[in-house]
Design a protein around this motif. Structure first.
Motif, PDB file in Angstrom:
ATOM      1  N   THR A 149       0.830  -1.209   0.000  1.00 32.41           N
ATOM      2  CA  THR A 149       0.000   0.000   0.000  1.00 32.41           C
ATOM      3  C   THR A 149       0.861   1.254   0.000  1.00 32.41           C
ATOM      4  O   THR A 149       0.557   2.228  -0.703  1.00 32.41           O
ATOM      5  CB  THR A 149      -0.933   0.005   1.227  1.00 32.41           C
ATOM      6  N   ALA A 150       1.937   1.243   0.774  1.00 33.79           N
ATOM      7  CA  ALA A 150       2.829   2.406   0.830  1.00 33.79           C
ATOM      8  C   ALA A 150       3.451   2.678  -0.537  1.00 33.79           C
ATOM      9  O   ALA A 150       3.525   3.828  -0.981  1.00 33.79           O
ATOM     10  CB  ALA A 150       3.917   2.172   1.879  1.00 33.79           C
ATOM     11  N   LEU A 151       3.886   1.624  -1.217  1.00 31.85           N
ATOM     12  CA  LEU A 151       4.470   1.788  -2.554  1.00 31.85           C
ATOM     13  C   LEU A 151       3.437   2.298  -3.556  1.00 31.85           C
ATOM     14  O   LEU A 151       3.735   3.176  -4.379  1.00 31.85           O
ATOM     15  CB  LEU A 151       5.054   0.458  -3.040  1.00 31.85           C
ATOM     16  N   CYS A 152       2.219   1.770  -3.469  1.00 34.55           N
ATOM     17  CA  CYS A 152       1.146   2.244  -4.358  1.00 34.55           C
ATOM     18  C   CYS A 152       0.859   3.724  -4.117  1.00 34.55           C
ATOM     19  O   CYS A 152       0.680   4.490  -5.071  1.00 34.55           O
ATOM     20  CB  CYS A 152      -0.120   1.422  -4.137  1.00 34.55           C
ATOM     21  N   ASN A 153       0.813   4.117  -2.855  1.00 31.03           N
ATOM     22  CA  ASN A 153       0.560   5.527  -2.541  1.00 31.03           C
ATOM     23  C   ASN A 153       1.675   6.426  -3.067  1.00 31.03           C
ATOM     24  O   ASN A 153       1.419   7.523  -3.577  1.00 31.03           O
ATOM     25  CB  ASN A 153       0.385   5.719  -1.035  1.00 31.03           C
ATOM     26  N   GLN A 154       2.909   5.949  -2.950  1.00 27.37           N
ATOM     27  CA  GLN A 154       4.029   6.756  -3.428  1.00 27.37           C
ATOM     28  C   GLN A 154       4.039   6.895  -4.949  1.00 27.37           C
ATOM     29  O   GLN A 154       4.182   7.996  -5.482  1.00 27.37           O
ATOM     30  CB  GLN A 154       5.357   6.155  -2.944  1.00 27.37           C
ATOM     31  N   PHE A 155       3.887   5.762  -5.647  1.00 22.45           N
ATOM     32  CA  PHE A 155       4.048   5.778  -7.104  1.00 22.45           C
ATOM     33  C   PHE A 155       2.768   6.164  -7.853  1.00 22.45           C
ATOM     34  O   PHE A 155       2.846   6.786  -8.916  1.00 22.45           O
ATOM     35  CB  PHE A 155       4.536   4.406  -7.589  1.00 22.45           C
ATOM     36  N   CYS A 156       1.610   5.813  -7.295  1.00 14.67           N
ATOM     37  CA  CYS A 156       0.352   6.054  -8.016  1.00 14.67           C
ATOM     38  C   CYS A 156      -0.346   7.341  -7.591  1.00 14.67           C
ATOM     39  O   CYS A 156      -1.258   7.798  -8.284  1.00 14.67           O
ATOM     40  CB  CYS A 156      -0.601   4.873  -7.822  1.00 14.67           C
TER      41      CYS A 156
END
Length: 335
Positions: free
Chosen positions: A136-143
């Motif tokens: 979720t953290a990666l999705c929030n950062q990249f998306c």
């Protein structure tokens, strides 16, 4: 009649004494505050003088390094902006949290885990929940965060100072940092309280509160809408208002990501800012909504926190003895 007259004189004398006491108290207060202000100003000026000297000494180095960096990318502003506002802060976030995650999963090194705030929680962390938090953290950062940099880039271009070949002065950076922090406190506090309204909490903020004992990476484990409103906009708004240099933006974004990781990390580590305030929010849900705690104090949303042992521990740890040992929780009464 004489008794009334004497009573009147007595009341006047008492009133005059009270006025004299009040005046004396005001003079003492003014003297104490004035002296304190002078001493504080002298200390701040002395400290800033030394820091400024250090800055001036290294200023040429930083200015030269910035110009080399600028010309290396041939002045391609979008590339420079992407590196400064996205890549470097992301590396700071994941480097810091990478160390914490090793401790969370393995329970080692003991130098970190012995400073756990909520004893017995995440010991070790649930790896399934951890993988979900990382995803979720990666999705929030990249998306989400990354696309939001596009409009920010054009706002900064409009200001015209962001990619200046001359770095901002040390004093101006401190001014900007103060303004960024104030803006973040205001925006985060009120958007955070907003998502605690029952309807929004149920559909949006509840995701973040799945972790009653948070870990560092959970700082950006949130519903996409919350990530926009509470995590990203409060941090981005200050630089956009001030038209800040990309170097200032890089430092601020990196600092914001690391400090929010500290406030969620679950460990009260020596010489780092205290995470007790926000950790208590995850534990109790309806206390400690802000970052600095100023608005919580004004709105009375920290009254329960102030009566706890966590409040006594809410300070920078200047020794190697965990505060959970030096200021332990009161033993529970036998039922």
């Amino acid at each position: 009649f004489q008794m009334q007259k004497d009573s009147g004189y007595s009341a006047m004398a008492e009133h005059q004494k009270q006025e004299e006491k009040l005046w004396d108290a005001m003079k003492i207060t003014a003297w104490v505050l004035g002296t304190g202000l002078l001493l504080f100003t002298a200390l701040v000026n002395s400290a800033s003088w030394y820091v400024q000297n250090i800055w001036d000494t290294s200023g040429h180095f930083w200015q030269t390094t910035w110009l080399k960096f600028y010309y290396f990318f041939e002045g391609k502003e979008w590339t420079i902006f992407l590196l400064g506002a996205a890549l470097i802060p992301a590396l700071a976030f994941w480097s810091f949290n990478g160390i914490l995650m090793v401790a969370d999963v393995t329970g080692k090194p003991a130098f970190i885990t012995r400073y756990r705030i909520q004893l017995g929680k995440n010991d070790p962390v649930d790896t399934k929940k951890l993988r979900q938090a990382i995803y979720t953290a990666l999705c929030n950062q990249f998306c989400i965060s990354l696309p939001m940099l596009v409009p920010m880039f054009y706002v900064m271009k409009w200001w015209g100072n962001t990619f200046s070949k001359e770095l901002p002065t040390f004093y101006w950076f401190l001014v900007e940092l103060s303004i960024f922090t104030l803006i973040e406190e205001i925006l985060f506090y009120y958007t955070h309280r907003l998502v605690h309204l029952p309807l929004l909490y149920k559909h949006i903020h509840k995701k973040h509160h799945e972790w009653t004992a948070p870990i560092g990476v959970v700082s950006i484990y949130a519903h996409p809408l919350e990530h926009i409103l509470s995590n990203t906009l409060p941090v981005m708004t200050g630089p956009m208002i001030m038209g800040s240099h990309i170097v200032s933006i890089t430092a601020w974004f990196s600092l914001a990501l690391v400090t929010t990781s500290i406030s969620h990390c679950g460990y009260h580590l020596p010489f780092l800012p205290s995470p007790e305030f926000h950790d208590f929010h995850h534990l109790k849900f309806n206390q400690c909504y802000g970052v600095l705690g100023v608005l919580d104090y004004l709105h009375g949303t920290d009254t329960v926190f102030r009566k706890t042992k966590a409040y006594e521990r809410h300070r920078v740890l200047l020794s190697l003895t965990p505060l959970s040992e030096s200021i332990p929780e009161a033993p529970r009464r036998a039922e």
